[in-house]
Design a protein around this motif. Structure first.
Motif, PDB file in Angstrom:
ATOM      1  N   PHE A  23       0.827  -1.208   0.000  1.00 57.67           N
ATOM      2  CA  PHE A  23       0.000   0.000   0.000  1.00 57.67           C
ATOM      3  C   PHE A  23       0.865   1.264   0.000  1.00 57.67           C
ATOM      4  CE2 PHE A  23      -3.456  -2.836   0.749  1.00 57.67           C
ATOM      5  CZ  PHE A  23      -4.585  -2.150   0.315  1.00 57.67           C
ATOM      6  N   SER A  24       2.073   1.182   0.530  1.00 58.16           N
ATOM      7  CA  SER A  24       2.996   2.322   0.432  1.00 58.16           C
ATOM      8  C   SER A  24       3.360   2.581  -1.020  1.00 58.16           C
ATOM      9  CB  SER A  24       4.263   2.045   1.256  1.00 58.16           C
ATOM     10  OG  SER A  24       3.968   1.849   2.614  1.00 58.16           O
ATOM     11  N   ILE A  25       3.553   1.507  -1.765  1.00 57.74           N
ATOM     12  CA  ILE A  25       3.891   1.625  -3.182  1.00 57.74           C
ATOM     13  C   ILE A  25       2.757   2.288  -3.962  1.00 57.74           C
ATOM     14  CG2 ILE A  25       4.267   0.244  -5.282  1.00 57.74           C
ATOM     15  CD1 ILE A  25       5.877  -1.702  -3.501  1.00 57.74           C
ATOM     16  N   THR A  26       1.505   2.008  -3.573  1.00 59.42           N
ATOM     17  CA  THR A  26       0.369   2.593  -4.295  1.00 59.42           C
ATOM     18  C   THR A  26       0.400   4.120  -4.244  1.00 59.42           C
ATOM     19  OG1 THR A  26      -1.178   2.594  -2.406  1.00 59.42           O
ATOM     20  CG2 THR A  26      -1.052   0.592  -3.733  1.00 59.42           C
ATOM     21  N   ILE A  27       0.808   4.667  -3.110  1.00 54.34           N
ATOM     22  CA  ILE A  27       0.848   6.125  -2.978  1.00 54.34           C
ATOM     23  C   ILE A  27       1.875   6.715  -3.934  1.00 54.34           C
ATOM     24  CG2 ILE A  27       1.410   8.024  -1.409  1.00 54.34           C
ATOM     25  CD1 ILE A  27       0.158   6.462   0.835  1.00 54.34           C
ATOM     26  N   VAL A  28       3.026   6.031  -4.088  1.00 56.94           N
ATOM     27  CA  VAL A  28       4.082   6.529  -4.978  1.00 56.94           C
ATOM     28  C   VAL A  28       3.584   6.582  -6.417  1.00 56.94           C
ATOM     29  CG1 VAL A  28       6.405   6.112  -5.849  1.00 56.94           C
ATOM     30  CG2 VAL A  28       5.882   5.646  -3.448  1.00 56.94           C
TER      31      VAL A  28
END
Length: 388
Positions: free
Chosen positions: A347-352
């Motif tokens: 989910f951190s990757i989704t923000i990027v």
């Protein structure tokens, strides 16, 4: 229906009820902004607050190995009750933007004890057939996140507070259903103590690392695709004067069809295996990313919509399969931690990816914008093969 079938039905229902908290505010966003006199850019802050809360929550749960040290159904119900409380606080008459962001953040934090913990509970019950079980769970997540939008449509006379209250009530129902009707599963092995190395050592297992890398590549594409589906439809309408696609309706259908695709993918995995099925879906979604500049040139709106519906299927169908591979290749005593930390990073990757595309809107030709989404699937496919 046998006992395991009943258990799975309860878990899926509870997951659906509780994940409706995720986009509860988005379902009534226009009313929320109007009621509290907020600017339009508050939409981004309130949406991002839930994601950041979920990321911090999954990070905390993983480091503290919460889902492995404590009965997961109890963790689930506590988080469901707290999430429902923070969701209900949105209707306080004296709220301001800061308080609304805080309540959304705390709701997202609580979801860390619902979504990955629900998968942990399923994995404690299903050793064989875990892929199809998690496919139903992720399908429930897709429908749960869309539920507030449906609720606001089927209750046209209800005000926005009623929609928020209704999502909180069903979340409470889902939490109690889980803790009362779903005891600890037969495959659960509880961690006896706090393990300071559990957070890092889950990646020492090579098959686990392959599954995680595939999942990370999938997540780079997934939420960015969901976020910008309306933009794709609006852009198509703008460049084809004969097109008058209803953006809200088709956005819901393109995203919502993924719930059905998850279930179908689960059944396919029974025939050819979870890893092979996940690889195929990730490859197909990667191809969709690469073909995206061409689809806007399609003059027939039906063909354009069929392509997006297909993309909406393959972009999510591999998600439960990667979660299955993660659960199957993690140590039994750290399974909950493994699922939670992989969710956190994913989910951190989704923000990027969302922020990168958002920053390029207006600077790049929209027609070529979504090729960027192929980066994640390409790296995921390489990681899945290289680490096997």
């Amino acid at each position: 229906m046998n006992r395991k079938g009943i258990i799975l039905t309860i878990i899926v229902l509870a997951q659906f009820c509780c994940t409706s908290l995720w986009f509860a505010s988005n379902g009534v966003m226009s009313d929320l902004l109007l009621n509290f006199n907020l600017d339009a850019n508050a939409l981004g802050y309130l949406t991002s607050a839930v994601q950041f809360g979920f990321i911090l929550g999954t990070l905390s749960f993983a480091i503290l190995t919460i889902a492995d040290r404590f009965a997961p159904s109890k963790v689930f119900v506590i988080c469901a009750l707290l999430g429902a409380l923070f969701n209900t606080l949105l209707i306080r008459p004296n709220n301001n933007l800061l308080l609304l962001i805080l309540f959304r953040f705390l709701t997202g934090f609580c979801l860390a004890g619902i979504y990955p913990v629900g998968m942990k509970i399923a994995s404690d019950y299903f050793d064989k057939g875990l892929g199809i079980s998690l496919s139903f769970l992720v399908g429930a997540l897709v429908l749960g996140t869309a539920f507030p939008h449906i609720l606001s449509e089927i209750l046209p006379q209800a005000n926005w507070e009623h929609v928020i209250t209704a999502t909180s009530i069903i979340a409470v129902f889902g939490g109690f259903s889980m803790v009362i009707l779903v005891p600890n599963g037969p495959y659960r092995i509880a961690a006896k103590r706090f393990d300071t190395n559990a957070f890092s050592k889950v990646f020492n297992n090579r098959p686990f690392r392959a599954a995680a890398l595939g999942y990370f590549g999938h997540m780079w594409e997934l939420y960015a695709f969901w976020t910008f589906v309306p933009l794709m439809l609006e852009f198509y309408n703008a460049i084809h004067t004969n097109s008058n696609l209803v953006v809200s309706l088709w956005s819901f259908l393109i995203i919502g069809i993924g719930g059905l695709a998850c279930v179908i993918g689960g059944y396919i995995s029974r025939k050819i295996g979870a890893k092979q099925t996940a690889f195929i879906f990730l490859l197909l979604s990667c191809i969709c990313c690469l073909l995206s500049p061409l689809i806007f040139s399609i003059s027939n709106p039906i063909l354009f919509l069929l392509f997006l519906l297909f993309w909406g299927c393959v972009v999510i169908a591999d998600s439960p399969l990667f979660s299955t591979l993660v659960a199957q290749n993690a140590e039994k005593k750290s399974k909950g931690t493994a699922l939670t930390i992989v969710n956190c990073i994913g989910f951190s990757i989704t923000i990027v990816s969302i922020m990168i595309i958002n920053s390029l809107i207006g600077n790049w030709n929209t027609q070529f914008l979504f090729i960027i989404l192929a980066v994640g699937p390409v790296l995921g496919l390489i990681g899945l093969r290289h680490n096997t």
